[in-house]
Design a protein around this motif. Structure first.
Motif, PDB file in Angstrom:
ATOM      1  N   PRO A  42       4.122 -57.299  16.750  1.00 12.81           N
ATOM      2  CA  PRO A  42       4.574 -58.695  16.853  1.00 12.81           C
ATOM      3  C   PRO A  42       3.565 -59.699  16.280  1.00 12.81           C
ATOM      4  N   THR A  43       2.295 -59.332  16.251  1.00 10.14           N
ATOM      5  CA  THR A  43       1.283 -60.246  15.725  1.00 10.14           C
ATOM      6  C   THR A  43       0.554 -59.676  14.516  1.00 10.14           C
ATOM      7  N   GLY A  44       1.018 -58.541  13.967  1.00  9.49           N
ATOM      8  CA  GLY A  44       0.299 -57.899  12.880  1.00  9.49           C
ATOM      9  C   GLY A  44       1.150 -57.651  11.653  1.00  9.49           C
ATOM     10  N   LEU A  45       0.516 -57.836  10.489  1.00  5.99           N
ATOM     11  CA  LEU A  45       1.137 -57.575   9.198  1.00  5.99           C
ATOM     12  C   LEU A  45       0.250 -56.617   8.424  1.00  5.99           C
ATOM     13  N   ARG A  46       0.822 -55.892   7.487  1.00  7.14           N
ATOM     14  CA  ARG A  46       0.038 -55.018   6.613  1.00  7.14           C
ATOM     15  C   ARG A  46       0.527 -55.202   5.190  1.00  7.14           C
ATOM     16  N   ILE A  47      -0.414 -55.478   4.290  1.00  5.42           N
ATOM     17  CA  ILE A  47      -0.133 -55.535   2.861  1.00  5.42           C
ATOM     18  C   ILE A  47      -0.618 -54.210   2.282  1.00  5.42           C
ATOM     19  N   GLN A 123      -1.831 -65.204  18.817  1.00  5.62           N
ATOM     20  CA  GLN A 123      -0.828 -66.063  19.447  1.00  5.62           C
ATOM     21  C   GLN A 123      -1.501 -67.359  19.886  1.00  5.62           C
ATOM     22  N   PRO A 124      -0.990 -68.485  19.437  1.00  8.65           N
ATOM     23  CA  PRO A 124      -1.599 -69.753  19.853  1.00  8.65           C
ATOM     24  C   PRO A 124      -1.306 -70.017  21.322  1.00  8.65           C
ATOM     25  N   GLU A 125      -2.289 -70.604  21.985  1.00  6.80           N
ATOM     26  CA  GLU A 125      -2.052 -70.957  23.374  1.00  6.80           C
ATOM     27  C   GLU A 125      -1.306 -72.281  23.412  1.00  6.80           C
ATOM     28  N   VAL A 126      -0.412 -72.385  24.357  1.00  4.99           N
ATOM     29  CA  VAL A 126       0.399 -73.590  24.484  1.00  4.99           C
ATOM     30  C   VAL A 126      -0.484 -74.693  25.054  1.00  4.99           C
TER      31      VAL A 126
END
Length: 165
Positions: A42-47, A123-126
């Protein structure tokens, strides 16, 4: 009509986003080397770039402001070799990806001709911040002084000059 995307007065401070979009549209449309982008969490991408024939020392990955730049430059080791057909590309490349604010590089590795680069989006904190409303003009200039919010001060009451005896 202007060439600007964010002309609405509701988009305050999005000039940098417009610049990023412009920069991304100017990047080379060349398809070398081919690449995949996949979401691995949910918070990770791979190129993943296909860099067959490139060794680790031929590749360079840098983060320049909000751009991830991958460069490849092979050394010519074909001296003394006679090719009857040369179909494997031995050319340099530069591929750039514009990163969103807050994206971090998690790591990179080379495996069987594929260069993998992991990206992490924390994830940004609200954040909810209450803004005090002042009763005087001091409320209009409620800005920041030394990192603290300037709170409105009550207006001074002017007393009459009459002296009581």
């Amino acid at each position: 009509m202007s060439g600007r995307l964010f002309t609405s007065p509701m988009f305050l401070g999005f000039d940098h986003l417009e610049q990023m979009l412009e920069r991304a549209s100017k990047t080379s449309s060349e398809g070398y080397p081919p690449y995949n982008i996949e979401q691995i969490s949910p918070t990770g991408l791979r190129i993943t770039l296909a860099v067959a024939g490139f060794a680790m020392e031929d590749l360079q990955i840098t983060q320049e402001d909000n751009q991830l730049v991958i460069r490849g430059r092979q050394t010519d080791d074909s001296e003394g070799r006679v090719f009857l057909h040369r179909g494997i590309a031995a050319r340099q490349f530069q591929r750039a990806f514009v990163l969103a604010e807050g994206i971090e590089i998690g790591g990179a590795w080379l495996d069987s001709g594929l260069l993998h680069i992991d990206l992490v989006r924390p994830q940004p904190e609200v954040r909810v911040k209450r803004i005090e409303i002042g009763r005087t003009e001091a409320g209009r200039r409620a800005g920041r002084e030394g990192g603290e919010l300037v709170k409105a001060r009550p207006a001074r009451v002017l007393r009459s000059a009459a002296v009581e005896e």
